[in-house]
Enzyme design. Structure first.
Site, PDB file in Angstrom:
ATOM      1  N   HIS A  67      33.057  47.276  54.038  1.00  0.00           N
ATOM      2  CA  HIS A  67      32.938  45.840  53.792  1.00  0.00           C
ATOM      3  C   HIS A  67      34.218  45.073  54.058  1.00  0.00           C
ATOM      4  O   HIS A  67      34.238  43.856  53.981  1.00  0.00           O
ATOM      5  CB  HIS A  67      32.489  45.573  52.347  1.00  0.00           C
ATOM      6  CG  HIS A  67      33.568  45.887  51.352  1.00  0.00           C
ATOM      7  ND1 HIS A  67      33.790  47.149  50.896  1.00  0.00           N
ATOM      8  CD2 HIS A  67      34.495  45.102  50.761  1.00  0.00           C
ATOM      9  CE1 HIS A  67      34.805  47.145  50.049  1.00  0.00           C
ATOM     10  NE2 HIS A  67      35.270  45.914  49.954  1.00  0.00           N
TER      11      HIS A  67
HETATM   12  C1  UD1 Z   1      36.212  41.305  47.589  1.00  0.00           C
HETATM   13  C2  UD1 Z   1      37.691  41.720  47.561  1.00  0.00           C
HETATM   14  C3  UD1 Z   1      37.821  43.171  48.014  1.00  0.00           C
HETATM   15  C4  UD1 Z   1      36.909  44.089  47.220  1.00  0.00           C
HETATM   16  C5  UD1 Z   1      35.468  43.552  47.304  1.00  0.00           C
HETATM   17  C6  UD1 Z   1      34.480  44.371  46.527  1.00  0.00           C
HETATM   18  C7  UD1 Z   1      39.109  39.798  48.118  1.00  0.00           C
HETATM   19  C8  UD1 Z   1      40.043  39.236  49.120  1.00  0.00           C
HETATM   20  N1  UD1 Z   1      38.485  40.936  48.479  1.00  0.00           N
HETATM   21  O1  UD1 Z   1      35.778  41.334  48.933  1.00  0.00           O
HETATM   22  O2  UD1 Z   1      39.161  43.599  47.836  1.00  0.00           O
HETATM   23  O3  UD1 Z   1      36.976  45.386  47.749  1.00  0.00           O
HETATM   24  O4  UD1 Z   1      35.466  42.207  46.804  1.00  0.00           O
HETATM   25  O5  UD1 Z   1      33.182  43.945  46.844  1.00  0.00           O
HETATM   26  O6  UD1 Z   1      38.970  39.277  47.044  1.00  0.00           O
HETATM   27  N2  UD1 Z   1      28.621  37.813  48.857  1.00  0.00           N
HETATM   28  C9  UD1 Z   1      27.337  37.747  48.386  1.00  0.00           C
HETATM   29  N3  UD1 Z   1      27.138  37.906  47.041  1.00  0.00           N
HETATM   30  C10 UD1 Z   1      28.136  38.095  46.159  1.00  0.00           C
HETATM   31  C11 UD1 Z   1      29.464  38.134  46.658  1.00  0.00           C
HETATM   32  C12 UD1 Z   1      29.689  38.004  47.998  1.00  0.00           C
HETATM   33  O7  UD1 Z   1      26.385  37.578  49.132  1.00  0.00           O
HETATM   34  O8  UD1 Z   1      27.876  38.226  44.953  1.00  0.00           O
HETATM   35  C13 UD1 Z   1      28.845  37.724  50.318  1.00  0.00           C
HETATM   36  C14 UD1 Z   1      29.119  36.340  50.819  1.00  0.00           C
HETATM   37  O9  UD1 Z   1      28.562  36.233  52.088  1.00  0.00           O
HETATM   38  C15 UD1 Z   1      30.631  36.315  50.937  1.00  0.00           C
HETATM   39  C16 UD1 Z   1      30.946  37.748  51.305  1.00  0.00           C
HETATM   40  O10 UD1 Z   1      29.974  38.531  50.640  1.00  0.00           O
HETATM   41  O11 UD1 Z   1      31.089  35.407  51.866  1.00  0.00           O
HETATM   42  C17 UD1 Z   1      32.321  38.207  50.915  1.00  0.00           C
HETATM   43  O12 UD1 Z   1      32.577  38.001  49.539  1.00  0.00           O
HETATM   44  P1  UD1 Z   1      34.068  37.728  49.045  1.00  0.00           P
HETATM   45  O13 UD1 Z   1      34.085  37.254  47.653  1.00  0.00           O
HETATM   46  O14 UD1 Z   1      34.796  36.905  50.058  1.00  0.00           O
HETATM   47  O15 UD1 Z   1      34.826  39.102  49.066  1.00  0.00           O
HETATM   48  P2  UD1 Z   1      34.410  40.622  49.355  1.00  0.00           P
HETATM   49  O16 UD1 Z   1      34.265  40.827  50.809  1.00  0.00           O
HETATM   50  O17 UD1 Z   1      33.305  41.050  48.446  1.00  0.00           O
END
Ligand code: UD1
Length: 370
Positions: free
Chosen positions: A205
């Site tokens: 991810h």
């Molecule tokens: C974040 C952390 C990462 C950790 C990961 C665990 C940062 C910079 N990174 O990355 O270190 O390993 O969490 O998962 O903080 N989304 C959903 N539902 C949710 C959350 C996210 O659909 O509940 C999708 C959205 O499209 C979003 C994408 O996932 O844009 C990324 O979510 P984001 O909060 O940016 O960080 P992670 O990639 O999860």
């Protein structure tokens, strides 16, 4: 001691759970949990509160997804107000997510002391957002809870006074030990039709892997080539979206040996990893959990902050070259008794009492003006 704990991303909930339980039982600590809302899907947040039996946060800022600056900025604005309302003596921030950095910056700018759980981990790759978050958080913290000896040494090298650093061990290890009975009893293998020792687990991810179509394609290609092994792939929401956009989801679905599943909870994931032949991952936490569960790990990155697992040869960094991933996986598949070998390794992640050390250090803290 009034402690405000800031969490928001999935791994932060796991890392905090043993601290929350310890602190809740301690009359000298008044702990308030604030959720930034970085993760909001049931499978990314709520399920962990339920499995880890955590109390509800006193506030959820509902920030959600966005670019790094937008997400971190919005969290800071919400946290600034929350800190003013709750008036904590210290703000506790675990891990390396954007929620970690936002909590640290909002607090330090209000002259409230910051304590960082998992301080000192370094990949020395500022291309990873987590490395930026870790370094900046450490340098605005008053108390730094270092996970391993190596983390402690990194902090000393960066000029952090040793009086501020506490070598605690890993709260993820505490959590794993506390939940051993529960995770070993899940029905995940039956649910997914798997046999112990006869499958691999894949998670991917990190933006550096999934946001570049070429890189994501290499990971998918490597997994398709490894048709001799069943591969279970719990897909992160970011990744499923990227797989769809780049048209790679179809090829993955066509491969009979690959099992795509929704993100899974804490207990099922640990069970899945413990019984797997090997793990492919780009997650930091999973590299450690694979190590602690004696499952060989292939890390889809060039660098890791958990160098201890690589130095002990329980984990190997392969980047995202198809050839490297496939070669290393075949080597693991052909090696007998790998798990037995890994069981004999020393454990650099402590003794399962990291949360006790953290709570004791918080109680001993003399409130300072910063
Ligand atoms: C974040 C952390 C990462 C950790 C990961 C665990 C940062 C910079 N990174 O990355 O270190 O390993 O969490 O998962 O903080 N989304 C959903 N539902 C949710 C959350 C996210 O659909 O509940 C999708 C959205 O499209 C979003 C994408 O996932 O844009 C990324 O979510 P984001 O909060 O940016 O960080 P992670 O990639 O999860």
């Amino acid at each position: 001691m009034k402690v405000m704990l800031v969490i928001g991303a999935r791994p932060q909930i796991i890392k905090s759970a043993p601290i929350i339980h310890k602190a809740s039982k301690d009359v000298e600590i008044d702990l308030q949990i604030v959720h930034t809302g970085q993760h909001y899907d049931f499978e990314m947040s709520r399920i962990f509160f339920s499995e880890l039996e955590l109390p509800d946060p006193v506030a959820n800022l509902g920030v959600g997804s966005g670019t790094h600056a937008w997400q971190t900025g919005k969290m800071m604005i919400g946290l600034e107000k929350t800190i003013k309302d709750l008036k904590p003596d210290i703000v506790l921030v675990p891990g390396d997510a954007n929620s970690t950095l936002a909590g640290a910056l909002a607090a330090v700018k209000l002259h409230v002391a910051v304590a960082h759980v998992e301080a000192g981990a370094r990949s020395y790759d500022m291309g990873m957002p987590e490395e930026v978050n870790r370094r900046l958080t450490d340098h605005c913290s008053t108390m730094l809870f270092a996970t391993t000896e190596n983390c402690l040494n990194n902090l000393v090298k960066e000029g952090i006074p040793s009086g501020q650093i506490h070598l605690t061990g890993d709260t993820m290890y505490d959590a794993l030990l506390q939940h051993q009975m529960k995770f070993q009893r899940t029905q995940v293998l039956e649910r997914l039709g798997l046999r112990a020792g006869e499958y691999a687990v894949l998670t991917a991810h990190r933006p550096e892997n999934v946001d570049t179509p070429e890189t994501l394609k290499n990971i998918v290609e490597a997994m398709i080539q490894l048709s001799e092994s069943t591969i279970v792939f719990p897909v992160h929401p970011r990744t499923i979206e990227r797989l769809r956009v780049s048209d790679l989801l179809k090829s993955l679905k066509k491969a009979e040996h690959i099992r795509l599943v929704d993100p899974i909870g804490y207990h099922e994931m640990l069970h899945l990893v413990e019984k797997a032949k090997m793990v492919f991952t780009d997650s930091g936490g999973l590299q450690k959990e694979a190590f602690l569960l004696h499952t060989p790990c292939i890390t889809l990155r060039e660098k890791t902050e958990w160098v201890e697992t690589v130095d002990l040869e329980a984990n190997v960094l392969v980047g995202n070259s198809v050839e490297m991933v496939v070669r290393k996986a075949r080597e693991y598949l052909a090696t007998e008794n790998l798990k037995t070998k890994l069981k004999k390794l020393p454990n650099p992640f402590g003794d399962g009492n990291a949360s006790t050390r953290i709570v004791n250090a918080l109680k001993d803290m003399i409130p300072v003006d910063i």
